[in-house]
Design an enzyme around this catalytic site. Structure first.
Site, PDB file in Angstrom:
ATOM      1  N   HIS A 112     -16.091 105.198  20.611  1.00 56.44           N
ATOM      2  CA  HIS A 112     -15.522 106.327  19.866  1.00 56.44           C
ATOM      3  C   HIS A 112     -16.046 107.660  20.406  1.00 56.44           C
ATOM      4  O   HIS A 112     -15.276 108.596  20.640  1.00 56.44           O
ATOM      5  CB  HIS A 112     -15.877 106.172  18.380  1.00 56.44           C
ATOM      6  CG  HIS A 112     -15.603 107.395  17.568  1.00 56.44           C
ATOM      7  ND1 HIS A 112     -14.352 107.710  17.089  1.00 56.44           N
ATOM      8  CD2 HIS A 112     -16.416 108.407  17.172  1.00 56.44           C
ATOM      9  CE1 HIS A 112     -14.404 108.860  16.432  1.00 56.44           C
ATOM     10  NE2 HIS A 112     -15.642 109.308  16.462  1.00 56.44           N
ATOM     11  N   HIS A 114     -14.161 111.301  21.921  1.00 56.78           N
ATOM     12  CA  HIS A 114     -14.549 112.708  21.771  1.00 56.78           C
ATOM     13  C   HIS A 114     -14.676 113.506  23.057  1.00 56.78           C
ATOM     14  O   HIS A 114     -14.346 114.686  23.081  1.00 56.78           O
ATOM     15  CB  HIS A 114     -15.894 112.821  21.042  1.00 56.78           C
ATOM     16  CG  HIS A 114     -15.773 112.705  19.557  1.00 56.78           C
ATOM     17  ND1 HIS A 114     -15.185 113.666  18.775  1.00 56.78           N
ATOM     18  CD2 HIS A 114     -16.162 111.730  18.696  1.00 56.78           C
ATOM     19  CE1 HIS A 114     -15.213 113.299  17.505  1.00 56.78           C
ATOM     20  NE2 HIS A 114     -15.798 112.120  17.422  1.00 56.78           N
ATOM     21  N   GLU A 122     -11.633 114.821  14.458  1.00 54.94           N
ATOM     22  CA  GLU A 122     -11.607 113.368  14.258  1.00 54.94           C
ATOM     23  C   GLU A 122     -10.198 112.796  14.108  1.00 54.94           C
ATOM     24  O   GLU A 122      -9.888 111.753  14.663  1.00 54.94           O
ATOM     25  CB  GLU A 122     -12.437 112.974  13.019  1.00 54.94           C
ATOM     26  CG  GLU A 122     -13.936 113.212  13.159  1.00 54.94           C
ATOM     27  CD  GLU A 122     -14.640 112.269  14.142  1.00 54.94           C
ATOM     28  OE1 GLU A 122     -13.976 111.402  14.742  1.00 54.94           O
ATOM     29  OE2 GLU A 122     -15.856 112.452  14.329  1.00 54.94           O
ATOM     30  N   SER A 126      -9.522 106.449  19.564  1.00 58.96           N
ATOM     31  CA  SER A 126     -10.453 105.344  19.832  1.00 58.96           C
ATOM     32  C   SER A 126     -10.186 104.136  18.938  1.00 58.96           C
ATOM     33  O   SER A 126     -10.937 103.175  18.967  1.00 58.96           O
ATOM     34  CB  SER A 126     -11.906 105.821  19.669  1.00 58.96           C
ATOM     35  OG  SER A 126     -12.154 106.195  18.322  1.00 58.96           O
TER      36      SER A 126
HETATM   37 CO    CO Z   1     -16.280 111.041  15.714  1.00 51.41          CO
END
Ligand code: CO
Length: 264
Positions: free
Chosen positions: A122, A127, A167, A186
């Site tokens: 993730h 990111h 996010e 992700s």
């Molecule tokens: Co995150």
């Protein structure tokens, strides 16, 4: 942020190298191959271009210094290893210094589809690519600075802004709606759900609305906010976010449109 974790971050050795097992590298390999096969038509072009820049290995988990090097060359960011969970102040401080905190464990096979806790897949795959985009990078840094300047009681409100952009953000493009949020890109399941399901509410991004909207961490998102362009985030990065936080607090929280369990 989950309150407890069954995972622990892996400690780098004296040279900053993190040792992963064959099985852990295999999980990365399955995740990255699976996600790459789903990206076309699902995620924004900026993210796809950024993935080319990052050039992640497929057969092993990348080392943080490799990821940092690619970021440093573009926007001066780097990745910092952290325990699975860190407090708000440490989080804001790292972002304000252009360091993205990364938990270094990887999910187990049984948690392939969705994991509440951020693992290294993730953090890195989700990111870091967009941190090569100057607009996204500027917003993330400004967000960290706003967090440090904000009153503690407003941390949860600021967390919502991060949640609904970095996010779980969506973005309009000439080719249609696309995802850019790390939590979506992700997640094998949410990548499809975020764009195709009839269940969630997709709203045009508005900073005050995002600050005032509750979210859940334990299910696919019931609400997404859609940007028209990353220019919007860049404009926010030039503004003082604290007056907006104050305004949002005065206006109060939006009533949730879904059952509030495990909200933040
Ligand atoms: Co995150």
């Amino acid at each position: 942020m989950a309150k407890s974790s069954s995972y622990t971050s892996k400690e780098p050795d004296a040279n900053g190298f993190i040792h992963y097992t064959d099985e852990e590298n295999q999980v990365w390999n399955e995740l990255i191959n699976g996600q790459l096969s789903l990206l076309k038509g699902s995620v924004c072009q900026e993210y796809i271009d950024a993935l080319d820049i990052m050039d992640f290995p497929h057969d092993r988990i990348p080392q943080l210094h490799e990821v940092s090097q690619a970021l440093m060359d573009h926007t001066g960011w780097s990745v910092a290893p952290v325990p699975a969970l860190i407090d708000f102040t440490s989080f804001f401080k790292l972002l304000a210094n252009r360091q993205f905190p990364a938990a270094t464990f990887i999910r187990r096979k049984e948690d392939m589809g969705y994991l509440q806790e951020p693992d290294i897949f993730h953090e890195i795959f989700g990111h870091t690519p967009l941190l090569t985009d100057y607009r996204f990078a500027a917003f993330t840094e400004a967000y960290g600075k706003a967090g440090l300047a904000a009153d503690k009681k407003d941390h949860a409100m600021l967390a919502r802004l991060f949640w609904f952009t970095v996010e779980f953000g969506l973005i309009n493009s000439a080719d249609g709606l696309r995802s850019y949020g790390a939590g979506i890109v992700s997640s094998p399941g949410e990548l499809v759900y975020a764009l195709e399901s009839d269940t969630p509410d997709r709203r045009p991004f508005d900073v005050l609305d995002a600050l005032r909207t509750p979210y859940r961490i334990d299910i696919y998102q019931p609400v997404y906010f859609t940007l028209d362009s990353f220019d919007t985030l860049f404009e926010l990065a030039q503004m003082d976010l604290i007056p907006l936080v104050n305004q949002a607090r005065k206006m109060g929280m939006h009533a949730p449109t879904y059952p509030l369990k495990a909200t933040a």
